[in-house]
Design a protein around this motif. Sequence first.
Motif, mmCIF file in Angstrom:
data_model
loop_
_atom_site.group_PDB
_atom_site.id
_atom_site.type_symbol
_atom_site.label_atom_id
_atom_site.label_comp_id
_atom_site.label_asym_id
_atom_site.label_seq_id
_atom_site.Cartn_x
_atom_site.Cartn_y
_atom_site.Cartn_z
ATOM 1 N N ASN A 122 -0.837 -10.509 -9.822
ATOM 2 C CA ASN A 122 -0.251 -10.870 -8.527
ATOM 3 C C ASN A 122 -0.493 -12.347 -8.224
ATOM 4 O OD1 ASN A 122 -2.904 -11.080 -7.619
ATOM 5 N ND2 ASN A 122 -2.797 -9.320 -6.241
ATOM 6 N N ASN B 262 0.504 -5.522 -6.254
ATOM 7 C CA ASN B 262 1.367 -6.425 -5.492
ATOM 8 C C ASN B 262 0.539 -7.482 -4.769
ATOM 9 O OD1 ASN B 262 0.330 -5.121 -3.201
ATOM 10 N ND2 ASN B 262 2.176 -3.912 -2.833
ATOM 11 N N SER C 91 6.353 -2.148 -5.388
ATOM 12 C CA SER C 91 7.101 -3.120 -4.592
ATOM 13 C C SER C 91 6.160 -3.878 -3.673
ATOM 14 C CB SER C 91 8.159 -2.398 -3.757
ATOM 15 O OG SER C 91 7.546 -1.742 -2.654
ATOM 16 N N PRO C 92 6.630 -4.988 -3.061
ATOM 17 C CA PRO C 92 5.788 -5.708 -2.100
ATOM 18 C C PRO C 92 5.320 -4.831 -0.947
ATOM 19 C CG PRO C 92 7.625 -7.085 -2.755
ATOM 20 C CD PRO C 92 7.883 -5.723 -3.341
#
Length: 255
Positions: A95, A135, A187-188
């Motif tokens: 990340n 993330n 996902s974020p």
Amino acid sequence: MNSITLKRPVWRRALAVAGLAVWATSAAATTYRAKVLINFAPDGTVLAAIQSPVSLSQAGHVLGRFKVYDPADGSIADIATLADGTRMTTAYAVNSAGQVTGASRGIVVRNKDGSYINLGVLPGDVGTIGAFAINDAGQVAGVSSDIAGSWCGHRAVLGHVSGTPPLQPLGRLVDRTGAWSVPNAISPGGRVAGWAYVVGATCGAYPNYHAFISSPTGLVDLHTSFNLPTAVMNLSNARGINDQGIVVGRYATGG
């Protein structure tokens, strides 16, 4: 990325983000792995390179199997051995804080300074094959297993590098002993995509598996939801997901 063999020297550009480029070249009868070239000098000299790239952060970190490139100072760190000597046998994701997930003893996240966080496994579970995705919010998708020493029993879990909230099971697509689910991406916003057992020999050869995406009520079978072709063998796998919930993956059928 798989090894490739080329009959003549050739450049193949597969990525161009923040000054990065993926390429591979070889002479006849020689095999090379793909590389990411980082920070070209004005004369075209390559200042850094990462072999077998597997992940790229929004900030420009590049992760290879055993090394990670930091865009802040141009350094390349060895991630195979963590601060206390614990091994990370395979790295999967990085990340924007430079935190790396991979296969180790527990659901492990390597921090930029080489220290690490072990999120463990679900209460009552006996093992893991690692953490597969992370993330920028610090959410981690990994695997916790309730059956020792076997692919059977793997189940996708979601946690956070802070330990709060603790690991949460994301479920499986079928309720059967030995069924499994494995995440590939997050996902974020924390939605997880991956693949999960649906029918066939749970631990034997050629089980059927479907792509999934997580939801508040459990895993959603994307193969079924999108009416992908079916046959005796149905295989689909979700490999990536973005902040809009758009999923990319692959599927195959056979008899």
